[in-house]
Design a protein around this motif. Structure first.
Motif, short mmCIF file in Angstrom:
data_model
loop_
_atom_site.label_atom_id
_atom_site.label_comp_id
_atom_site.label_asym_id
_atom_site.label_seq_id
_atom_site.Cartn_x
_atom_site.Cartn_y
_atom_site.Cartn_z
N LYS A 111 41.77 28.48 24.56
CA LYS A 111 41.25 29.77 24.09
C LYS A 111 39.73 29.84 24.29
O LYS A 111 39.18 30.85 24.76
N GLU A 112 39.05 28.78 23.95
CA GLU A 112 37.59 28.74 24.08
C GLU A 112 37.17 28.88 25.55
O GLU A 112 36.20 29.56 25.87
N ARG A 113 37.93 28.21 26.42
CA ARG A 113 37.61 28.29 27.85
C ARG A 113 37.85 29.71 28.38
O ARG A 113 37.04 30.24 29.15
N LEU A 114 38.96 30.32 28.02
CA LEU A 114 39.27 31.66 28.50
C LEU A 114 38.28 32.70 27.98
O LEU A 114 38.07 33.73 28.62
N GLU A 115 37.68 32.42 26.83
CA GLU A 115 36.74 33.37 26.25
C GLU A 115 35.31 33.20 26.76
O GLU A 115 34.44 34.01 26.43
N GLU A 116 35.09 32.16 27.57
CA GLU A 116 33.78 32.03 28.20
C GLU A 116 33.52 33.24 29.11
O GLU A 116 34.43 33.73 29.77
N VAL A 117 32.28 33.68 29.14
CA VAL A 117 31.95 34.94 29.83
C VAL A 117 32.42 34.94 31.28
O VAL A 117 33.06 35.90 31.74
N HIS A 118 32.14 33.86 31.99
CA HIS A 118 32.49 33.80 33.41
C HIS A 118 33.99 33.88 33.62
O HIS A 118 34.49 34.67 34.44
N HIS A 119 34.75 33.10 32.84
CA HIS A 119 36.21 33.09 32.99
C HIS A 119 36.82 34.42 32.55
O HIS A 119 37.74 34.94 33.20
#
Length: 474
Positions: free
Chosen positions: A405-413
């Motif tokens: 979830k944290e990775r998907l919520e990163e701006v770039h992703h």
């Protein structure tokens, strides 16, 4: 004899550039021929040919506004053996000693001709000292001397030299002018070739009459079919699909298929640079048609699309020469282009989805298919997520692991994910991730497989975590 030499212009009336022909005809007809000319323009536009014609006019024994091409002076100049017409390559004779020798020789009267004519090619290559030495001669030339300076970079000449000459601009020729020039060789050699094929050759010559004739001769000598599609395929090596078909793929934002076509082009020995230029030429024609200049429109692109894609390919073309992998800049441009959402006339059309309804497996599979070639890490994260609802603006994703979830919520992703989903659904989308418990043992999600694009079955939690660690590191 090569076509270029055989069909080289021999009179002012045969010069291929309309503007140059008219300017020189007016100058000669006035009876007051300047002592120094500056012929400036791109390579292969006829500067040296025009200089030789001018040399024949001032020395022709019949003394007319055109050379007779029959007297001894005209014949010897045509053959390049006239001792009073001196051609100097400034690229290899650029020093002050070379110009000093020229200044001494200028003082001597012509041996047989009426006037000595010095044709200095690539004059901008002269050193500053040599240019200053030449300037003195240009300011006070003997009556029996005519100078013709030819250059592809007039801006590199010192201003005082330019001010002492009569400048004739050899502008980059149009496709019409080059095609008309080719018709001389076609008629002389009795070659049967469609007008469309001549236009393709003209475009491939990049504004050079000389290169255009050389291309025609190469096609004939290699016995290439002179049909338009065969000529284009030979010259641009645009791959199996061709430019329009490749652009149709880009119109659909099909990243994988577009990249595969580029790979086919490279494997077949095609030149990526030539291919990009051919695509840019087609985009230019389509853009001009859109503003009312020309008729070569292009389906699937609006004006903004044409400008955006042209900019991406322009930068890719500039980067190609510097790239260690020739096709990489083009592939990057393709990926960037395909991230831009497709503008559809009707939102959600043909996607088996409507407002306030869950996204089904087919649509989700399409999303994963589109995102994989752009970012495999995001696709791997989505294997442990499930779309739960879409209200026309917001897509809710249930994600089973906080790390994901944290990775998907990163701006770039998130930006990549939202762009791809918007492209599939045909409408702007905001993605919201919610953390939820995974299914007890098995989470079945659609994902691409090498064989049939079927459903990937994930196992225990540790398997998902292992995937993430492999992608992002511990």
């Amino acid at each position: 004899m090569t076509y270029y030499l055989k069909y080289r212009p021999q009179t002012l009336g045969e010069l291929d550039l309309d503007s140059v022909r008219e300017s020189l005809q007016k100058t000669v007809s006035s009876g007051n021929i300047p002592h120094a000319f500056l012929f400036s323009g791109p390579k292969g536009t006829g500067k040296t040919s025009a200089a030789r014609i001018l040399a024949k006019i001032v020395n022709c024994q019949k003394q007319g506004s055109e050379p007779c091409n029959k007297c001894d002076q005209c014949k010897s100049i045509t053959k390049g053996i006239n001792i009073d017409v001196i051609e100097i390559d400034a690229a290899s004779h650029r020093g002050i000693d070379d110009i000093r020798n020229l200044r001494d020789a200028v003082k001597l009267s012509p041996s047989l001709a009426k006037k000595k004519v010095y044709i200095i090619d690539e004059a901008h290559m002269l050193t500053t000292e040599a240019s200053n030495a030449l300037l003195k001669t240009l300011e006070e030339p003997p009556d029996h001397v005519v100078f013709v300076l030819a250059t592809t970079n007039p801006e590199k000449l010192i201003g005082t030299i330019r001010s002492r000459t009569t400048e004739i601009l050899f502008a980059k020729p149009s496709v019409v002018e080059i095609s008309r020039s080719l018709e001389k060789a076609v008629k002389g050699e009795r070659i049967k070739i469609p007008k469309e094929s001549l236009d393709i050759i003209a475009k491939a010559s990049r504004g050079s009459f000389r290169d255009a004739v050389k291309i025609l001769e190469q096609l004939v000598s290699e016995k290439v079919s002179l049909e338009a599609n065969k000529v284009a395929g030979f010259l641009f090596k645009v791959g199996p699909l061709g430019v329009d078909s490749f652009l149709a793929i880009l119109a659909e934002k099909d990243t994988r298929k577009a990249v595969v076509e580029v790979e086919k082009l490279v494997v077949s020995g095609g030149e990526v640079k030539d291919f990009i230029e051919a695509v840019l030429e087609r985009l230019k024609s389509a853009l001009l048609a859109m503003v009312g200049v020309g008729k070569e429109s292009l389906d699937g692109f609006d004006k903004g699309d044409l400008i955006k894609l042209s900019e991406l390919l322009f930068h890719a073309l500039a980067d190609t020469a510097l790239s260690p992998i020739e096709q990489l800049p083009l592939e990057i441009a393709i990926v960037k282009w395909c991230q831009v959402p497709i503008k559809r006339t009707s939102n959600l059309k043909g996607n088996n989805i409507s407002k306030n309804k869950n996204i089904d497996d087919e649509v989700w599979r399409d999303i994963l298919t589109k995102i994989r070639p752009i970012n495999t890490s995001i696709e791997a994260l989505l294997r442990a997520a499930k779309p739960m609802g879409f209200d026309g603006k917001v897509l809710t994703l249930n994600v089973y692991y906080r790390f994901h979830k944290e990775r998907l919520e990163e701006v770039h992703h998130r930006r990549i994910l939202e762009d791809v989903i918007a492209g599939v659904l045909g409408t702007p989308v905001r993605v919201v991730c919610t953390l939820t418990e995974p299914l007890p043992k098995v989470v079945e999600m659609p994902v691409l497989t090498p064989s049939d694009g079927g459903i990937l079955t994930e196992g225990e939690d540790k398997d998902i975590i292992k995937i993430a660690e492999e992608i992002f590191g511990n």
